[in-house]
Design an enzyme around this catalytic site. Sequence first.
Site, PDB file in Angstrom:
ATOM      1  N   SER A 126      21.027   8.642  -1.001  1.00  0.00           N
ATOM      2  CA  SER A 126      19.639   8.194  -0.934  1.00  0.00           C
ATOM      3  C   SER A 126      19.551   6.699  -1.221  1.00  0.00           C
ATOM      4  CB  SER A 126      18.844   8.967  -1.990  1.00  0.00           C
ATOM      5  OG  SER A 126      17.578   8.397  -2.178  1.00  0.00           O
ATOM      6  N   TYR A 151      18.073  12.951 -11.150  1.00  0.00           N
ATOM      7  CA  TYR A 151      18.228  13.186  -9.708  1.00  0.00           C
ATOM      8  C   TYR A 151      18.921  11.985  -9.054  1.00  0.00           C
ATOM      9  CZ  TYR A 151      17.116  12.671  -4.817  1.00  0.00           C
ATOM     10  OH  TYR A 151      17.232  12.415  -3.477  1.00  0.00           O
ATOM     11  N   LYS A 155      22.985  11.328  -7.207  1.00  0.00           N
ATOM     12  CA  LYS A 155      23.374  10.719  -5.926  1.00  0.00           C
ATOM     13  C   LYS A 155      24.445   9.643  -6.172  1.00  0.00           C
ATOM     14  CE  LYS A 155      20.888  13.372  -3.493  1.00  0.00           C
ATOM     15  NZ  LYS A 155      21.573  14.454  -2.755  1.00  0.00           N
TER      16      LYS A 155
HETATM   17  C1  UD1 Z   1      10.667   9.634  -3.939  1.00  0.00           C
HETATM   18  C2  UD1 Z   1      11.509   9.652  -5.191  1.00  0.00           C
HETATM   19  C3  UD1 Z   1      12.919   9.257  -4.820  1.00  0.00           C
HETATM   20  C4  UD1 Z   1      13.460  10.179  -3.750  1.00  0.00           C
HETATM   21  C5  UD1 Z   1      12.511  10.154  -2.555  1.00  0.00           C
HETATM   22  C6  UD1 Z   1      12.932  11.092  -1.452  1.00  0.00           C
HETATM   23  C7  UD1 Z   1      10.059   9.112  -7.103  1.00  0.00           C
HETATM   24  C8  UD1 Z   1       9.689   8.094  -8.113  1.00  0.00           C
HETATM   25  N1  UD1 Z   1      10.970   8.746  -6.189  1.00  0.00           N
HETATM   26  O1  UD1 Z   1      10.711   8.339  -3.418  1.00  0.00           O
HETATM   27  O2  UD1 Z   1      13.760   9.279  -5.942  1.00  0.00           O
HETATM   28  O3  UD1 Z   1      14.736   9.770  -3.354  1.00  0.00           O
HETATM   29  O4  UD1 Z   1      11.201  10.502  -2.982  1.00  0.00           O
HETATM   30  O5  UD1 Z   1      12.488  12.388  -1.631  1.00  0.00           O
HETATM   31  O6  UD1 Z   1       9.547  10.220  -7.108  1.00  0.00           O
HETATM   32  N2  UD1 Z   1       2.509   8.004  -2.862  1.00  0.00           N
HETATM   33  C9  UD1 Z   1       1.152   7.998  -3.126  1.00  0.00           C
HETATM   34  N3  UD1 Z   1       0.538   9.188  -3.366  1.00  0.00           N
HETATM   35  C10 UD1 Z   1       1.192  10.377  -3.384  1.00  0.00           C
HETATM   36  C11 UD1 Z   1       2.573  10.394  -3.102  1.00  0.00           C
HETATM   37  C12 UD1 Z   1       3.213   9.175  -2.863  1.00  0.00           C
HETATM   38  O7  UD1 Z   1       0.518   6.938  -3.125  1.00  0.00           O
HETATM   39  O8  UD1 Z   1       0.563  11.427  -3.614  1.00  0.00           O
HETATM   40  C13 UD1 Z   1       3.186   6.734  -2.592  1.00  0.00           C
HETATM   41  C14 UD1 Z   1       4.258   6.391  -3.607  1.00  0.00           C
HETATM   42  O9  UD1 Z   1       3.722   5.636  -4.665  1.00  0.00           O
HETATM   43  C15 UD1 Z   1       5.231   5.581  -2.761  1.00  0.00           C
HETATM   44  C16 UD1 Z   1       5.083   6.186  -1.351  1.00  0.00           C
HETATM   45  O10 UD1 Z   1       3.838   6.867  -1.360  1.00  0.00           O
HETATM   46  O11 UD1 Z   1       4.831   4.261  -2.706  1.00  0.00           O
HETATM   47  C17 UD1 Z   1       6.194   7.142  -1.006  1.00  0.00           C
HETATM   48  O12 UD1 Z   1       6.311   8.098  -2.017  1.00  0.00           O
HETATM   49  P1  UD1 Z   1       7.319   9.327  -1.943  1.00  0.00           P
HETATM   50  O13 UD1 Z   1       7.106  10.075  -0.677  1.00  0.00           O
HETATM   51  O14 UD1 Z   1       7.206  10.081  -3.214  1.00  0.00           O
HETATM   52  O15 UD1 Z   1       8.775   8.649  -1.814  1.00  0.00           O
HETATM   53  P2  UD1 Z   1       9.503   7.585  -2.770  1.00  0.00           P
HETATM   54  O16 UD1 Z   1       8.635   7.118  -3.857  1.00  0.00           O
HETATM   55  O17 UD1 Z   1      10.075   6.555  -1.895  1.00  0.00           O
END
Ligand code: UD1
Length: 341
Positions: A126, A151, A155
């Site tokens: 990842s 987690y 990786k």
């Molecule tokens: C998350 C995990 C990461 C993992 C990846 C793949 C965390 C901190 N990180 O990454 O370790 O490898 O998923 O599964 O959990 N967002 C919102 N609202 C939401 C959900 C997400 O605003 O309800 C935003 C987040 O702040 C982020 C973006 O959307 O900026 C993507 O979020 P997400 O899909 O959870 O992925 P990652 O944060 O990149």
Amino acid sequence: MDKILVTGGLGFIGSHTVVELQNEGYEVVIIDDLSNSSEKVLDGITAITGKTPIFEKLDLKNKEGVEAFFAKHNDVKGVIHFAASKAVGESVQEPLLYYENNIGTLVYILKELKKLPSAAFIFSSSCTVYGQADELPITENAPVKQAESPYGNTKQIGEEVIKDTCKVVPTLKAIALRYFNPIGAHESVEIGELPIGVPQNLVPFITQTAIGLRQELSVFGDDYPTPDGTCIRDYIHVVDLAKAHVVALGRLLRNKNKANYETFNLGTGKGSSVLEVVKSFEKVSGKKLNYKIVGRREGDIISAYADTNKANDELGWKTKLTLDEAMDSAWKWEQKVRAND
Ligand code: UD1
């Protein structure tokens, strides 16, 4: 054609990869413990490819079970290893579960691969290994940063375990693929993402909100130093990602690799903000999304997107599908899943 084991082959990325492997003529055997997937996914794979892969329900923590599997399938030429736990928050609460599920099982599989005359191994890593990278876009040479969670640590450790093993087992060749953010579903809408409970990831949360399962999307922070203040990620269509696995496997099977252990970033190379993802969703669905800006989520990095040069040049692989296409397929999949509920 070569027989390939896909662990976690009924999961989100696993199932899409099984489809691409079968389309290329590989004989696929799936191991899955169904802890975060359903046997029904086999029907979707069959509907798309016209072929049902062999399926063995097995928990990879069962060491004897893993040994028995390889005794039976000693003609396996390659393994694509998806099976792992992936909930960041849960990993903080249950670190030993994560080390056992993600590292213990990896060791069992590598021990078996060591016994084979030759083996190709593809590992699901990842972009989380880079943390907040100092330079964007992120190349494979960017330093691995202190993991934010067990987690993420699994990786990093997983990569080290494979690298160390490849150093002393010349018959083993491996590639770690560092995924950016996989989203979307197969265009047939026969397979897609099936999150259990409340989704933690952005795109399933968006589609579940739009279908009425969730009240509103919380956008985690709009005061980041980015153009619109929301975080930036590299969202890659799961079908493009799946295809990269087939290419990486072929590289190893055809001895085109430059070293016995290699890493590749898999992303589009383009960063999109949370609000851009929301806009893309609204455009392709024609629906207004209910969302509100809330505080930052702990542990979120500001911005991450891939430098894709190494994957483009050395794998000869490039993403073809756009964010809009990914959001469109994710939305169609959500509608289909809920219609069948
Ligand atoms: C998350 C995990 C990461 C993992 C990846 C793949 C965390 C901190 N990180 O990454 O370790 O490898 O998923 O599964 O959990 N967002 C919102 N609202 C939401 C959900 C997400 O605003 O309800 C935003 C987040 O702040 C982020 C973006 O959307 O900026 C993507 O979020 P997400 O899909 O959870 O992925 P990652 O944060 O990149």
